[in-house]
Design a protein around this motif. Structure first.
Motif, short mmCIF file in Angstrom:
data_model
loop_
_atom_site.label_atom_id
_atom_site.label_comp_id
_atom_site.label_asym_id
_atom_site.label_seq_id
_atom_site.Cartn_x
_atom_site.Cartn_y
_atom_site.Cartn_z
N ARG A 7 104.36 1.36 87.78
CA ARG A 7 104.69 2.11 86.57
C ARG A 7 105.56 3.30 86.98
NH1 ARG A 7 100.17 4.52 82.66
NH2 ARG A 7 99.10 2.93 83.83
N ASP A 51 108.74 6.33 85.75
CA ASP A 51 109.52 7.05 84.76
C ASP A 51 110.76 7.51 85.51
OD1 ASP A 51 110.53 9.61 83.44
OD2 ASP A 51 109.13 8.83 81.94
N ARG A 107 106.41 17.12 84.94
CA ARG A 107 106.35 16.54 83.60
C ARG A 107 105.02 15.88 83.27
NH1 ARG A 107 111.21 13.02 84.54
NH2 ARG A 107 110.56 12.06 82.61
N GLY A 108 103.93 16.44 83.74
CA GLY A 108 102.61 15.90 83.46
C GLY A 108 101.61 16.48 84.43
N THR A 154 101.68 7.25 87.28
CA THR A 154 103.08 6.89 87.10
C THR A 154 103.89 7.58 88.18
OG1 THR A 154 102.77 6.74 84.71
CG2 THR A 154 105.04 6.98 85.49
N THR A 211 99.28 11.65 86.61
CA THR A 211 98.16 10.96 85.98
C THR A 211 98.28 11.16 84.48
OG1 THR A 211 96.75 11.37 87.89
CG2 THR A 211 95.65 10.84 85.84
N GLY A 212 98.15 10.08 83.73
CA GLY A 212 98.26 10.17 82.27
C GLY A 212 99.71 10.13 81.83
N PRO A 213 99.97 10.63 80.62
CA PRO A 213 101.32 10.54 80.07
C PRO A 213 102.32 11.43 80.81
CG PRO A 213 99.88 11.71 78.54
CD PRO A 213 99.02 11.23 79.69
N VAL A 214 103.56 10.96 80.85
CA VAL A 214 104.66 11.72 81.46
C VAL A 214 105.44 12.38 80.34
CG1 VAL A 214 106.76 11.58 82.86
CG2 VAL A 214 104.82 10.10 83.39
N GLY A 215 105.65 13.69 80.47
CA GLY A 215 106.41 14.42 79.46
C GLY A 215 107.91 14.16 79.59
#
Length: 152
Positions: free
Chosen positions: A61, A63, A77-78, A115, A137-141
Protein backbone atom coordinates in the motif's frame (compact mmCIF):
# COMPACT_ATOMS: atom_id res chain seq x y z
CA UNK A 1 -10.86 -13.59 -48.19
CA UNK A 2 -12.79 -11.31 -45.83
CA UNK A 3 -12.46 -13.91 -43.06
CA UNK A 4 -8.67 -14.08 -43.60
CA UNK A 5 -8.36 -10.27 -43.48
CA UNK A 6 -10.45 -10.13 -40.30
CA UNK A 7 -8.30 -12.87 -38.72
CA UNK A 8 -5.08 -11.03 -39.59
CA UNK A 9 -6.49 -7.76 -38.24
CA UNK A 10 -7.53 -9.46 -34.99
CA UNK A 11 -4.14 -11.14 -34.63
CA UNK A 12 -2.36 -7.85 -35.29
CA UNK A 13 -4.48 -6.07 -32.68
CA UNK A 14 -3.36 -8.64 -30.08
CA UNK A 15 0.19 -9.48 -31.23
CA UNK A 16 1.59 -6.02 -31.96
CA UNK A 17 0.95 -4.57 -28.48
CA UNK A 18 2.23 -7.83 -26.97
CA UNK A 19 5.42 -7.80 -29.02
CA UNK A 20 6.06 -4.08 -28.68
CA UNK A 21 4.84 -3.98 -25.08
CA UNK A 22 3.69 -1.01 -23.09
CA UNK A 23 7.19 -0.36 -21.71
CA UNK A 24 7.94 2.05 -24.57
CA UNK A 25 5.34 4.49 -23.29
CA UNK A 26 5.25 3.53 -19.60
CA UNK A 27 6.18 6.22 -17.10
CA UNK A 28 7.73 3.61 -14.83
CA UNK A 29 8.84 -0.02 -14.63
CA UNK A 30 8.27 -2.46 -11.77
CA UNK A 31 10.50 -5.50 -11.35
CA UNK A 32 9.78 -8.27 -8.86
CA UNK A 33 13.09 -9.60 -7.50
CA UNK A 34 13.92 -13.12 -6.31
CA UNK A 35 14.56 -11.88 -2.74
CA UNK A 36 10.97 -10.58 -2.48
CA UNK A 37 11.92 -6.94 -2.99
CA UNK A 38 10.43 -4.78 -5.74
CA UNK A 39 12.51 -2.44 -7.90
CA UNK A 40 10.74 0.67 -9.18
CA UNK A 41 12.30 2.72 -11.97
CA UNK A 42 10.69 6.09 -12.65
CA UNK A 43 11.04 7.09 -16.29
CA UNK A 44 8.68 10.08 -16.19
CA UNK A 45 7.00 11.81 -13.27
CA UNK A 46 3.45 10.87 -14.27
CA UNK A 47 0.97 8.02 -13.65
CA UNK A 48 1.52 7.89 -9.87
CA UNK A 49 -2.01 6.50 -9.38
CA UNK A 50 -1.34 3.67 -11.81
CA UNK A 51 1.95 2.83 -10.06
CA UNK A 52 0.14 2.82 -6.69
CA UNK A 53 -2.43 0.35 -8.05
CA UNK A 54 0.28 -1.92 -9.45
CA UNK A 55 2.19 -1.95 -6.16
CA UNK A 56 -1.08 -2.60 -4.29
CA UNK A 57 -1.45 -5.70 -6.48
CA UNK A 58 1.84 -6.87 -4.95
CA UNK A 59 0.55 -6.17 -1.45
CA UNK A 60 2.34 -2.82 -1.02
CA UNK A 61 0.00 0.00 0.00
CA UNK A 62 1.59 3.27 -1.14
CA UNK A 63 0.81 6.95 -1.44
CA UNK A 64 3.00 8.39 -4.20
CA UNK A 65 3.35 12.12 -4.83
CA UNK A 66 5.39 13.68 -7.62
CA UNK A 67 6.27 17.17 -6.48
CA UNK A 68 6.41 20.34 -8.59
CA UNK A 69 9.71 22.17 -8.97
CA UNK A 70 11.18 23.51 -5.71
CA UNK A 71 8.26 22.21 -3.61
CA UNK A 72 7.84 19.67 -0.84
CA UNK A 73 4.91 18.34 1.18
CA UNK A 74 4.48 20.22 4.43
CA UNK A 75 5.12 17.98 7.44
CA UNK A 76 4.22 14.35 7.88
CA UNK A 77 0.91 13.38 6.31
CA UNK A 78 -0.45 11.08 9.00
CA UNK A 79 0.56 9.13 12.09
CA UNK A 80 4.18 8.30 11.35
CA UNK A 81 5.33 4.86 12.44
CA UNK A 82 8.13 4.89 15.00
CA UNK A 83 9.41 1.37 14.39
CA UNK A 84 12.47 1.06 12.21
CA UNK A 85 13.23 -1.97 10.04
CA UNK A 86 15.72 -4.48 11.45
CA UNK A 87 19.41 -3.61 10.88
CA UNK A 88 20.68 -4.39 7.39
CA UNK A 89 17.12 -4.63 6.04
CA UNK A 90 16.24 -1.27 4.49
CA UNK A 91 12.61 -0.54 3.73
CA UNK A 92 13.46 1.55 0.65
CA UNK A 93 16.87 2.16 -0.87
CA UNK A 94 18.26 3.68 -4.10
CA UNK A 95 19.57 1.32 -6.72
CA UNK A 96 23.20 1.93 -7.64
CA UNK A 97 23.23 -0.52 -10.58
CA UNK A 98 20.20 0.95 -12.32
CA UNK A 99 19.27 4.34 -13.78
CA UNK A 100 19.31 7.26 -11.37
CA UNK A 101 15.56 7.16 -10.64
CA UNK A 102 15.42 3.58 -9.35
CA UNK A 103 14.79 2.31 -5.85
CA UNK A 104 13.88 -0.96 -4.15
CA UNK A 105 11.05 -1.60 -1.71
CA UNK A 106 11.02 -4.42 0.87
CA UNK A 107 7.29 -5.28 1.09
CA UNK A 108 7.82 -7.78 3.89
CA UNK A 109 8.74 -4.90 6.22
CA UNK A 110 5.41 -3.10 5.72
CA UNK A 111 2.95 -4.37 8.30
CA UNK A 112 -0.81 -4.53 7.61
CA UNK A 113 -2.57 -1.21 8.12
CA UNK A 114 0.50 0.80 7.18
CA UNK A 115 1.08 2.85 4.05
CA UNK A 116 4.45 3.61 2.49
CA UNK A 117 4.46 7.33 1.64
CA UNK A 118 6.81 8.24 -1.23
CA UNK A 119 7.45 11.86 -2.22
CA UNK A 120 9.62 12.37 -5.32
CA UNK A 121 10.99 15.50 -6.94
CA UNK A 122 13.39 16.30 -9.75
CA UNK A 123 15.26 19.48 -10.59
CA UNK A 124 14.70 20.38 -14.24
CA UNK A 125 17.94 22.34 -14.21
CA UNK A 126 20.33 19.77 -12.71
CA UNK A 127 18.31 16.57 -13.36
CA UNK A 128 19.06 15.51 -9.79
CA UNK A 129 16.19 13.85 -7.96
CA UNK A 130 15.26 13.20 -4.37
CA UNK A 131 13.08 10.69 -2.62
CA UNK A 132 11.50 11.04 0.82
CA UNK A 133 9.75 8.04 2.32
CA UNK A 134 8.14 7.03 5.59
CA UNK A 135 5.43 4.72 6.92
CA UNK A 136 2.06 5.97 8.14
CA UNK A 137 -0.49 4.07 10.22
CA UNK A 138 -4.09 4.77 9.24
CA UNK A 139 -5.17 7.33 6.65
CA UNK A 140 -2.64 9.42 4.75
CA UNK A 141 -3.39 13.14 4.57
CA UNK A 142 -3.08 15.20 1.39
CA UNK A 143 0.21 16.73 0.34
CA UNK A 144 0.09 20.47 0.96
CA UNK A 145 2.84 22.03 -1.16
CA UNK A 146 5.29 24.46 0.39
CA UNK A 147 8.55 25.94 -0.89
CA UNK A 148 11.56 23.74 -0.36
CA UNK A 149 14.52 25.92 0.66
CA UNK A 150 16.95 23.01 0.25
CA UNK A 151 16.17 22.29 -3.40
CA UNK A 152 17.83 24.05 -6.33
Amino acid sequence: MAVAIAAVAALTAVAVPTLIGSEATAAYAVTRNADGSITVTIKEFREADRLQRELAGDGVRTDITYLPQHKRCAGVRGTEVDSAPPPHQPLVWPERERPVRSFKISPQLIEPGRTLVLELAESHRTKLWKLKFYLVTGPVGPCVFENDPYWN
